[in-house]
Design a protein around this motif. Structure first.
Motif, short mmCIF file in Angstrom:
data_model
loop_
_atom_site.label_atom_id
_atom_site.label_comp_id
_atom_site.label_asym_id
_atom_site.label_seq_id
_atom_site.Cartn_x
_atom_site.Cartn_y
_atom_site.Cartn_z
N CYS A 77 0.83 -1.21 0.00
CA CYS A 77 0.00 0.00 0.00
C CYS A 77 0.86 1.26 0.00
O CYS A 77 0.47 2.28 -0.58
CB CYS A 77 -0.94 -0.01 1.21
N GLN A 102 2.04 1.49 9.88
CA GLN A 102 1.36 2.63 10.48
C GLN A 102 2.37 3.65 10.98
O GLN A 102 3.24 3.33 11.78
CB GLN A 102 0.47 2.17 11.63
N VAL A 169 -10.50 1.16 1.18
CA VAL A 169 -9.58 0.66 2.19
C VAL A 169 -10.25 -0.50 2.90
O VAL A 169 -11.28 -0.34 3.55
CB VAL A 169 -9.20 1.76 3.21
N ARG A 171 -10.13 -3.91 5.47
CA ARG A 171 -9.45 -4.49 6.62
C ARG A 171 -10.13 -5.80 7.01
O ARG A 171 -11.36 -5.85 7.14
CB ARG A 171 -9.49 -3.52 7.80
N ALA A 178 -3.00 -3.67 10.79
CA ALA A 178 -3.67 -2.43 10.39
C ALA A 178 -4.94 -2.28 11.24
O ALA A 178 -5.92 -2.99 11.03
CB ALA A 178 -4.02 -2.48 8.90
N THR A 183 -7.02 2.41 9.46
CA THR A 183 -7.62 2.29 8.13
C THR A 183 -8.65 3.39 7.89
O THR A 183 -8.77 3.88 6.76
CB THR A 183 -8.28 0.90 7.95
N THR A 195 -14.24 2.79 3.53
CA THR A 195 -13.68 1.61 4.18
C THR A 195 -14.67 0.44 4.13
O THR A 195 -15.87 0.64 3.95
CB THR A 195 -13.34 1.90 5.66
N ASP A 197 -14.88 -3.73 6.08
CA ASP A 197 -14.30 -4.79 6.89
C ASP A 197 -14.77 -6.14 6.35
O ASP A 197 -15.90 -6.26 5.87
CB ASP A 197 -14.71 -4.67 8.36
#
Length: 259
Positions: A77, A102, A169, A171, A178, A183, A195, A197
């Motif tokens: 990324c 991060q 993004v 996760r 992350a 995120t 985002t 998940d």
């Protein structure tokens, strides 16, 4: 679509996702970045994030007809963020899966998060990753990690703030590397971010949950843009353009080198 692997690995762990995307009609390229995996000999020393981004630029300009969707995992990324910041003309959309490293987190903490993530990943992935790390080489992996840490501390967030392409993004809900807070910040930093998940997945969601991620990418690709990169209303499934937007061939191409 170009699928970009993380630190010390190869494109092999992207093959499950590549096959799902190809089955949906996308044209997919899975390179090994210079200095990693089967392209280890393409670089005498561990390349920095900017050098990897430049290599990916060269690959795109030589082999691809236009802007690409870049799908990256982990330190990959950082590579695609650098590319998108410097060469926005080469990027139509970004998908960042478990973005790392991060900023602000110490090296020992980052390593601890990686160790904590390992038991949450499929055993087959651990074997694949161990092999790739050995091929790339422990010393080169360590050097790449140091370079990635420097990029995270200095350039990563700046590059993200310069990204104008629509960005998803993703996760895995069990990702220890992350965090959810990070995120969400990544999605806030880019000009047009959102985002998602994936339950039951960890850091390598593209490997452990390729069907779920391919579905998310399909929905993301179906979103219209206003011509400036900003996403708008999603197309109805089955409508013209809702699939195969990248000029699909229906085949996944796995490349041994980012030449």
């Amino acid at each position: 679509m170009v699928l970009v692997h993380g630190l010390g690995l190869s494109g092999r762990y992207f093959v499950p996702l590549a096959r799902r995307l190809a089955a949906r009609g996308e044209s997919v390229v899975v390179p090994d970045l210079p200095g990693n995996g089967r392209s280890r000999a393409a670089a005498r020393r561990a390349p920095g994030i900017g050098q990897l981004a430049d290599a990916l630029v060269g690959l795109q300009r030589r082999t691809l007809p236009g802007p690409s969707v870049l799908v990256a995992n982990s330190v990959g990324c950082q590579v695609v963020a650098a590319l998108a910041a410097r060469h926005p003309d080469l990027v139509s959309r970004l998908v960042l899966v478990g973005p790392a490293l991060q900023p602000g987190a110490a090296a020992w903490r980052q390593c601890g998060r990686l160790v904590a993530d390992a038991p949450r990943e499929p055993v087959s992935l651990l074997g694949l990753a161990a092999f790739d790390y050995l091929v790339t080489g422990p010393l080169r992996c360590a050097a790449s990690f140091r370079r990635a840490l420097r990029d995270a501390a200095g350039s990563f967030e700046v590059n993200l703030s310069r990204v104008r392409a629509p960005t998803l993004v993703v996760r895995g809900a069990g990702d220890t590397i992350a965090s959810g807070t990070w995120t969400r910040r990544v999605a806030d930093l880019v000009a047009d971010g959102r985002t998602a998940d994936i339950p039951g997945a960890a850091h390598a969601a593209h490997y452990s949950a390729p069907d779920a991620l391919a579905a998310l990418i399909g929905t993301f690709m179906a979103e219209k843009t206003d011509g400036t990169g900003a996403a708008g209303q999603a197309e109805e499934p089955g409508s013209p353009g809702a699939a195969g937007r990248a000029g699909a061939t229906g085949e996944a191409e796995e490349m041994g080198e980012a030449r």
